[in-house]
Design a protein around this motif. Sequence first.
Motif, short mmCIF file in Angstrom:
data_model
loop_
_atom_site.label_atom_id
_atom_site.label_comp_id
_atom_site.label_asym_id
_atom_site.label_seq_id
_atom_site.Cartn_x
_atom_site.Cartn_y
_atom_site.Cartn_z
N LYS A 130 2.64 65.79 55.01
CA LYS A 130 2.80 66.39 56.34
C LYS A 130 2.10 65.55 57.41
O LYS A 130 2.64 65.33 58.52
CB LYS A 130 2.23 67.81 56.34
CG LYS A 130 2.31 68.53 57.69
CD LYS A 130 3.76 68.72 58.15
CE LYS A 130 3.86 69.67 59.33
NZ LYS A 130 3.16 69.18 60.54
N ALA A 131 0.91 65.06 57.10
CA ALA A 131 0.16 64.26 58.07
C ALA A 131 0.90 62.98 58.44
O ALA A 131 0.99 62.61 59.62
CB ALA A 131 -1.22 63.93 57.51
N ILE A 132 1.46 62.31 57.45
CA ILE A 132 2.17 61.05 57.72
C ILE A 132 3.51 61.32 58.41
O ILE A 132 3.94 60.54 59.27
CB ILE A 132 2.38 60.26 56.41
CG1 ILE A 132 1.02 59.84 55.84
CG2 ILE A 132 3.26 59.04 56.65
CD1 ILE A 132 0.21 58.94 56.76
N LEU A 133 4.16 62.43 58.08
CA LEU A 133 5.38 62.79 58.79
C LEU A 133 5.10 62.92 60.28
O LEU A 133 5.83 62.37 61.12
CB LEU A 133 5.95 64.10 58.24
CG LEU A 133 7.11 64.71 59.05
CD1 LEU A 133 8.33 63.79 59.04
CD2 LEU A 133 7.48 66.09 58.49
N ASP A 134 4.04 63.63 60.63
CA ASP A 134 3.69 63.79 62.04
C ASP A 134 3.30 62.45 62.66
O ASP A 134 3.68 62.15 63.81
CB ASP A 134 2.54 64.79 62.19
CG ASP A 134 2.97 66.22 61.88
OD1 ASP A 134 4.17 66.51 61.99
OD2 ASP A 134 2.10 67.04 61.52
#
Length: 394
Positions: A130-134
């Motif tokens: 999720k962090a890298i997607l954002d």
Amino acid sequence: MDFLQPLLGTQKGNLTEGLSKLKNHLSRLGYLTTIHKPSSSSPPPHDDLFDGALQQAVTDYQSFFSLPPTGALDAATLAHMGKPRCGVRDVSPPNTTAHYTFFPGQPKWPAGRRNLTYSFPPGTRADAHKAILDATNIWASVSPLKFKYTKDYSAADIKISFQSRDHGDGSAFDGSGGILAHAYAPTDGRLHFDGDERWVNGVVGGAFDLQTVGLHELGHVLGLGHSQDGGAVMFPQVGNGFRKVLGKDDIDGIRAFSPLIPPDLIPHHGYDHLPILPRRHPHRHASLPPPCWSPEETVALIDAYKDKWYSLHCGNLRGNHWQEVADDVASRCPALPPKTSVQCCHKMEKLRKRWLKDPPRFIATTAWSSLGSHPLSQAVVEISPAIRMLNFGS
């Protein structure tokens, strides 16, 4: 970084145990050209000598971080060296008008590779996804590059993983604290987090934010070096317990390196496509002013649009969806005259143009940043992907 404290007050000519470790550290960060390789035997005496080369390295370090360039290991310099940071080398900027830098030789992704894939090895913690997607959405909103997750780790352009200590790339991590992560210039694509750190996706005291550090390391993957601007994501050091978003220096850097293609030259394949609206007769409805949007309505529109965009799994809004957005805005602002679906659509189009033109100014001047409805950093994370992907269907 425990070896730093006994070095307080050391200067040229001193022979002090631990200086060999400092030389290794500064060599890794690009301030010395030679590096002492540790072995089971004690380092030779000259490795612990504060010589002229080390004095110049310390002076260069102090200059990069705007510290007094004394060339000696004073308290401020040692405290600064002990802060957690990225393991990529520092490069001084080529001019004084900007703080961003690029890797030597300015390697970049080929012009024909604007859609990059990224992946994690099996078993990687879920919050990193999720962090890298954002983080990829944030970079994509200010650059011509797009990102897509793939399950095929071996074939991905960007390979993201958690590593510990010596992990085979010649840049060993040092355990908790010190070096947090590192990444490689285009087109290598490797991005490593130190697995011995305490990581979270968010703001937690004593822990490092995956999105903030990921955003920084992705900047390296795209070709950016370190910035001397302490407010920039690409600043080498990062503390725990807070989140950063892109600053003006970051955006200026990526756009100087990978300029946005003029909108009229972009083939319309679904991204950033604006509708061609019918041109009205110049004198028709001349007495009707354009709809005025209060700050409360602007906030409501952004929230309604974001909610609808995510409910469609980041899909494009069609005609009936815009009516639902208009109804949502009306329900959030019952005391104000309702806006039509066309007015909502056109308002979002204007917000989108402002965002693409100058994201920092958009953040600073848009109503919702001053009303307290969203913390500023979270607002960027939540709405920038939706604004970037704004598409008007038939």
